[in-house]
Write a protein that holds these residues in place. Sequence first.
Motif, PDB file in Angstrom:
ATOM      1  N   ALA A  42       0.948  -1.203   0.070  1.00  0.00           N
ATOM      2  CA  ALA A  42      -0.140  -0.045   0.092  1.00  0.00           C
ATOM      3  C   ALA A  42       0.938   1.164  -0.043  1.00  0.00           C
ATOM      4  N   GLY A  43       0.390   2.200  -0.720  1.00  0.00           N
ATOM      5  CA  GLY A  43       1.420   3.408  -0.914  1.00  0.00           C
ATOM      6  C   GLY A  43       2.761   3.166  -1.821  1.00  0.00           C
ATOM      7  N   ASP A  44       2.633   2.277  -2.662  1.00  0.00           N
ATOM      8  CA  ASP A  44       3.663   1.905  -3.792  1.00  0.00           C
ATOM      9  C   ASP A  44       4.128   3.519  -4.431  1.00  0.00           C
ATOM     10  N   THR A  45       5.393   3.837  -4.288  1.00  0.00           N
ATOM     11  CA  THR A  45       5.955   5.258  -4.634  1.00  0.00           C
ATOM     12  C   THR A  45       7.101   4.913  -5.631  1.00  0.00           C
ATOM     13  N   LEU A  46       7.210   5.841  -6.608  1.00  0.00           N
ATOM     14  CA  LEU A  46       8.199   5.774  -7.649  1.00  0.00           C
ATOM     15  C   LEU A  46       9.646   5.481  -7.145  1.00  0.00           C
ATOM     16  N   ASP A  47       9.904   6.022  -5.729  1.00  0.00           N
ATOM     17  CA  ASP A  47      11.129   5.500  -5.065  1.00  0.00           C
ATOM     18  C   ASP A  47      11.052   4.184  -4.638  1.00  0.00           C
ATOM     19  N   ILE A  49       9.637   1.550  -6.324  1.00  0.00           N
ATOM     20  CA  ILE A  49       9.421   0.664  -7.585  1.00  0.00           C
ATOM     21  C   ILE A  49      11.143   1.006  -8.097  1.00  0.00           C
ATOM     22  N   CYS A  50      11.679   2.025  -7.984  1.00  0.00           N
ATOM     23  CA  CYS A  50      12.754   2.352  -8.537  1.00  0.00           C
ATOM     24  C   CYS A  50      13.897   1.397  -7.767  1.00  0.00           C
ATOM     25  N   SER A  51      13.684   1.255  -6.328  1.00  0.00           N
ATOM     26  CA  SER A  51      14.810   0.566  -5.658  1.00  0.00           C
ATOM     27  C   SER A  51      14.541  -0.788  -5.666  1.00  0.00           C
ATOM     28  N   ASP A  52      13.112  -1.188  -6.171  1.00  0.00           N
ATOM     29  CA  ASP A  52      12.619  -2.563  -6.437  1.00  0.00           C
ATOM     30  C   ASP A  52      13.632  -3.237  -7.924  1.00  0.00           C
ATOM     31  N   ILE A  53      13.541  -2.126  -8.765  1.00  0.00           N
ATOM     32  CA  ILE A  53      14.110  -2.517  -9.923  1.00  0.00           C
ATOM     33  C   ILE A  53      15.669  -2.785  -9.864  1.00  0.00           C
ATOM     34  N   ASN A  74       7.440  15.093 -13.122  1.00  0.00           N
ATOM     35  CA  ASN A  74       6.916  15.173 -11.863  1.00  0.00           C
ATOM     36  C   ASN A  74       6.025  13.997 -11.360  1.00  0.00           C
ATOM     37  N   PRO A  75       6.414  13.454 -10.102  1.00  0.00           N
ATOM     38  CA  PRO A  75       5.810  12.284  -9.602  1.00  0.00           C
ATOM     39  C   PRO A  75       4.366  12.375  -9.517  1.00  0.00           C
ATOM     40  N   GLU A  76       3.844  13.562  -9.456  1.00  0.00           N
ATOM     41  CA  GLU A  76       2.301  14.068  -9.251  1.00  0.00           C
ATOM     42  C   GLU A  76       1.641  14.431 -10.631  1.00  0.00           C
ATOM     43  N   ALA A  77       2.239  14.034 -11.829  1.00  0.00           N
ATOM     44  CA  ALA A  77       1.889  14.500 -12.858  1.00  0.00           C
ATOM     45  C   ALA A  77       0.491  14.212 -13.433  1.00  0.00           C
ATOM     46  N   LYS A  78      -0.120  15.027 -13.973  1.00  0.00           N
ATOM     47  CA  LYS A  78      -1.529  14.587 -14.529  1.00  0.00           C
ATOM     48  C   LYS A  78      -1.502  14.054 -15.700  1.00  0.00           C
ATOM     49  N   LEU A  79      -0.405  14.148 -16.419  1.00  0.00           N
ATOM     50  CA  LEU A  79      -0.243  13.350 -17.755  1.00  0.00           C
ATOM     51  C   LEU A  79       1.211  12.598 -17.671  1.00  0.00           C
ATOM     52  N   VAL A  80       1.081  11.506 -18.341  1.00  0.00           N
ATOM     53  CA  VAL A  80       2.194  10.650 -18.575  1.00  0.00           C
ATOM     54  C   VAL A  80       2.449  10.117 -19.838  1.00  0.00           C
ATOM     55  N   PHE A  81       3.617  10.471 -20.528  1.00  0.00           N
ATOM     56  CA  PHE A  81       4.056  10.086 -21.837  1.00  0.00           C
ATOM     57  C   PHE A  81       4.646   8.554 -21.804  1.00  0.00           C
ATOM     58  N   VAL A  82       4.385   7.600 -22.447  1.00  0.00           N
ATOM     59  CA  VAL A  82       4.890   6.386 -22.596  1.00  0.00           C
ATOM     60  C   VAL A  82       5.573   6.165 -23.914  1.00  0.00           C
ATOM     61  N   GLY A  83       6.993   5.925 -23.980  1.00  0.00           N
ATOM     62  CA  GLY A  83       7.778   5.593 -25.218  1.00  0.00           C
ATOM     63  C   GLY A  83       7.905   3.967 -25.084  1.00  0.00           C
ATOM     64  N   GLU A  84       8.824   3.724 -26.049  1.00  0.00           N
ATOM     65  CA  GLU A  84       9.134   2.195 -26.079  1.00  0.00           C
ATOM     66  C   GLU A  84      10.316   1.811 -25.375  1.00  0.00           C
ATOM     67  N   ARG A 155       3.296  -0.293 -12.554  1.00  0.00           N
ATOM     68  CA  ARG A 155       3.398   0.236 -11.164  1.00  0.00           C
ATOM     69  C   ARG A 155       3.695   1.720 -10.889  1.00  0.00           C
ATOM     70  N   GLN A 156       4.567   2.133 -12.135  1.00  0.00           N
ATOM     71  CA  GLN A 156       4.818   3.546 -11.928  1.00  0.00           C
ATOM     72  C   GLN A 156       3.438   4.328 -12.568  1.00  0.00           C
ATOM     73  N   LEU A 157       2.475   3.816 -13.406  1.00  0.00           N
ATOM     74  CA  LEU A 157       1.268   4.372 -13.601  1.00  0.00           C
ATOM     75  C   LEU A 157       0.356   4.702 -12.474  1.00  0.00           C
ATOM     76  N   SER A 158       0.382   3.284 -11.705  1.00  0.00           N
ATOM     77  CA  SER A 158      -0.580   3.280 -10.538  1.00  0.00           C
ATOM     78  C   SER A 158      -0.183   4.203  -9.465  1.00  0.00           C
ATOM     79  N   ALA A 159       1.192   4.369  -9.394  1.00  0.00           N
ATOM     80  CA  ALA A 159       1.571   5.242  -8.411  1.00  0.00           C
ATOM     81  C   ALA A 159       1.262   6.531  -8.569  1.00  0.00           C
ATOM     82  N   ILE A 160       1.338   7.117  -9.774  1.00  0.00           N
ATOM     83  CA  ILE A 160       1.429   8.378 -10.245  1.00  0.00           C
ATOM     84  C   ILE A 160      -0.330   8.683 -10.564  1.00  0.00           C
ATOM     85  N   LYS A 161      -1.042   7.665 -10.786  1.00  0.00           N
ATOM     86  CA  LYS A 161      -2.520   8.188 -11.225  1.00  0.00           C
ATOM     87  C   LYS A 161      -2.611   9.357 -11.962  1.00  0.00           C
ATOM     88  N   PRO A 162      -2.017   9.327 -13.176  1.00  0.00           N
ATOM     89  CA  PRO A 162      -2.370  10.738 -13.880  1.00  0.00           C
ATOM     90  C   PRO A 162      -3.826  10.653 -14.485  1.00  0.00           C
TER      91      PRO A 162
END
Length: 232
Positions: A42-47, A49-53, A74-84, A155-162
């Motif tokens: 609960a409360g998964d965060t980008l930090d 996730i990054c340390s799990d990687i 921005n970890p609280e971004a309203k918009l996320v772009f996903v590349g390849e 997990r990144q998208l779930s944590a940011i919830k844009p």
Amino acid sequence: MSPDELRSRLEFYRDLGIKEIYRRQQPVAPMPEIELPSLIPAGDTLDVICSDIGDCTRCRLHKGRNKIVFGVGNPEAKLVFVGEGPGADEDAQGIPFVGRAGQLLTQMIENTSAKEGIPLKRADVYICNVVKCRPPENRTPEPDEMEICGQFLFRQLSAIKPKAICALGSTAAKALLGGKDGVTRLRGKWHKWRDIPLMVTYHPSYLLRPYNQNAKREAWEDLKMVLHFVYD
Ligand code: URA
Ligand code: SF4
């Protein structure tokens, strides 16, 4: 738990790569409840996730990489772009979209929003990729690589919830929507990843090819739609 809730929980675990979920033995209960372990803290965060990687070797792409390219913005971004996946410049710097395609993406974000009267900089959004390590010769990521690394993207998208996601190109579209349709079929209309509205548009690398003038105009239209939806 309602059947719908149960199904969406199970899909969530499947997306995380968890293949088997065991039911606790309940000898006397007439209606056994399925017990699901809480596998996402609960409360998964980008930090987190990054340390799990960590120094990841979960797929073959680790072999050719210099730096893991986790994501930026921005970890609280309203918009996320996903590349390849990272290219040579990204692999060297550890930051997504910093090469030629990245400069175009930055211009697309900043120029389109300026033109539309939306004060938005690249640093206000979040940018990441389906796979975090550079594929050899910039080849397209293989399905198993996308699946293994995709758990971190989810997990990144779930944590940011844009408020919205913009998938750049067909690899990102495939990772987030499943299915086989390419950008031409998917672009220009809203889809959903989980509950989050998702727009597909052309990858900036594609737009850099000189003969794709039409695609450029379409990408600008897609982006305008996204920006107004998110920031109006
Ligand atoms: N292309 C991508 O898909 N991602 C990057 O980070 C750079 C180029
Ligand atoms: Fe790990 Fe993703 Fe890199 Fe594969 S691409 S090694 S799963 S971080």
